[in-house]
Write an enzyme that holds these catalytic residues in place. Sequence first.
Site, PDB file in Angstrom:
ATOM      1  N   CYS A  41       0.036 -14.227  46.461  1.00 44.28           N
ATOM      2  CA  CYS A  41       1.492 -14.371  46.425  1.00 44.28           C
ATOM      3  C   CYS A  41       1.946 -15.732  46.964  1.00 44.28           C
ATOM      4  CB  CYS A  41       2.164 -13.200  47.128  1.00 44.28           C
ATOM      5  SG  CYS A  41       3.832 -12.958  46.498  1.00 44.28           S
ATOM      6  N   HIS A  44      -0.002  -8.728  44.610  1.00 41.88           N
ATOM      7  CA  HIS A  44      -0.703  -8.319  45.835  1.00 41.88           C
ATOM      8  C   HIS A  44      -1.790  -7.298  45.494  1.00 41.88           C
ATOM      9  CE1 HIS A  44       2.038 -10.020  48.934  1.00 41.88           C
ATOM     10  NE2 HIS A  44       2.942  -9.903  47.978  1.00 41.88           N
ATOM     11  N   GLU A  72      -4.111  -6.207  47.228  1.00 39.67           N
ATOM     12  CA  GLU A  72      -4.514  -5.364  48.373  1.00 39.67           C
ATOM     13  C   GLU A  72      -3.825  -4.000  48.371  1.00 39.67           C
ATOM     14  OE1 GLU A  72      -2.645  -8.082  48.479  1.00 39.67           O
ATOM     15  OE2 GLU A  72      -1.185  -8.091  50.130  1.00 39.67           O
TER      16      GLU A  72
END
Length: 527
Positions: free
Chosen positions: A378, A505, A507
Site C-alpha cells: 500500500c 493489503h 496480509e
Amino acid sequence: MGKFIFVTGGVLSGLGKGITSASIGLLMKSRGLKTTNIKIDPYLNYDAGTMNPYQHGEVFVLDDGGEVDLDLGNYERFLDTSLSFDHNITTGKVYSAVIEKERRGDYLGATVQVIPHITNEIKERIRRIAKEYDVVIVEVGGTVGDIESMPFLEAARQMQLEEGRENVAFVHVTYVPKLRVVGEQKTKPTQHSVKELRSLGILPDAIVARSEDPLEGVARKKISLFTNVPEEAVISAYDVEDTYEVPLLLEKEGLGRYLARRLGLGEREPDLDAWREIVEKYKSLKETVEIAVVGKYVKLADSYLSIKEALKHSSVANGVKVKIRWVEAEDIEKYGIKLIEGVDGIIVPGGFGARGTEGKMMAIKYARENDIPFLGICFGFQLTVVEFARNVLGMKGAHSTEIDPQTPHPVVDLLPEQRGINHLGGTMRLGAYPVKIKPNTLARRVYSKELVYERHRHRWEVNPKFIEKFEDAGLIFSGISGDDKRRMEILELPENRYFIATQFHPEFKSRPMNPAPVFRELVKAAK
Ligand code: GLN
C-alpha cells in the site's frame, strides 16, 4: 435461533479477550457447529477507520470494505472464515441507526431511550447475524464497569431472559496476578469484577482466569466459591508462547466441553487435528530468517498484527521461523541504513502521512540496490514508485501528493473520484477488488492465477501519466485492477530475485493453513 456465548472482561484491558473469543469460536466450530463471532466496540466512533493504530492496534479491513477492530482479523484466522461489517457493532453504529429511525418517524409518539430503544437495536443486530448460525460468540469490548459498555451488557442480560437460559451463556475473562513477595496468586480482583458483573444482572457461567503460571488449586477453589461458578468452569488460561496455542489450552482445560454441555449441544468431540499440526510445526521450527518491517507505528506491534500473522503462516509453509526486526522509519533517517543491515528480507507496510517516509524510501532503495527480498504494501507500494522515480529516473522531488501537494512530479496522485472528498470516514477505496495479473511475471508465478481478489484501503494511486515512463525503465506493473484497468495494483523489478509491491493489503487474507502468496514467497526468497 442459535445459541449465544457472551464474552466479557474484567480487572483490566489487554487480557486477550479477543483471542479467547476467537478460540471459543474455534472450539465450537471444531465440534461441527456453524459458528461465528461478533465484536462489540463500545466507543462512539462509527467504525475503526478513522483511528490511529496506537489507539487499538491495526485497522482490519474486510471483503465488504468494513474497517473494523483487529479482533475480527483474529476471528477470521481462527475460524478460517470471512466476516462482514455487521460483525463489528459499535456505539456509533447503534446510535446513528436509532437516531435515523427516530427522524424517519419509526418511534412516533415515544420518548426514545437507552432502554428499550438502544438495547433493542443492539439485540436486533446480534440476532440478525445469528439467524444463519448454531452458535454466535459475542465479545463485549472494554471492561465491565465502563460507562460505554453498559447498554451492551444490559442488552446481553435481556437476551438471556428472552432466549432462555439454556441458549445464552456468559464467559468472563479476568486476571489473576501473582504477588512476587508472597508468591501467591491473588483472586480478589476476579472476585470484585464478578461482583460488578452480577450487579448488572449477569451471572457468569465460566471464568477464564488469565495468569502467568497455571492456576493453583487454592486459587481455583477460591474463585469458584466466591463467584458461584463450578470449579470445572474456572478455566486456567496461563501465558503461552504463541496465541495459536490458546484454543488447545482452553480445550484441554475443558472449556469447549463445558460450554457445549451448558448450552445443550451434546457431547461432541472437537476435531482440532489440523490446528494442532500448525501449532506443533510452528513450535518445532529451528532455522530462522530475519525480516525487517520498516514502519511508523512499530512501538506497538499490534499496529501490524496481520503482517506478523502472515509471516507466521509463511513460516510454517516454508519450514523456517521468521524473526521480525521492527524498525522505526524515522530512526533510519537519524541513524542510517545500518539499522537494517544483515536482514534477509524487508517489508515496508501501509501507512499515512509524512513522518518516516524518507526513512522508508531509504529502506526501499537499499533493498533494490542490494537485491534483498522485498515486499511493499500500500503506502509501501506508493513509496516504491516514488523511490524509483527519484533514484532511477532522476525525477528530483518526485512524490505522492499526499505528502507533497506541490511536487514537480506527482507520480502518486488522487484519481478524479477521490478529489473533493471532505468526509474522511469510510471514503477510501475499501475492501476486496479484482486484480488482474499479467502472464510471465513474478506475480503470476506467486499467485498462479490470472484473477485474484485482494483487500484495499487507500485513496492515492499511481498517476497513470507516468506509467509508460516507469515501464520503459524496467519497472513492471504486473497487476492492474480488474474492474476499470486504470489502477496499478502490483509492481515488480524483474532483475531482482524478489522485489514486489502491492497497492492492496495481502496480509488481511492470510490464513494459518493458507498463507498470503506474496508473503509466503517473500519468506521463501529470504530463506
Ligand atoms: N496513505 C496512502 C493512501 O491513502 C496509503 C494507505 C495505506 O497504506 N493503507 O493511499
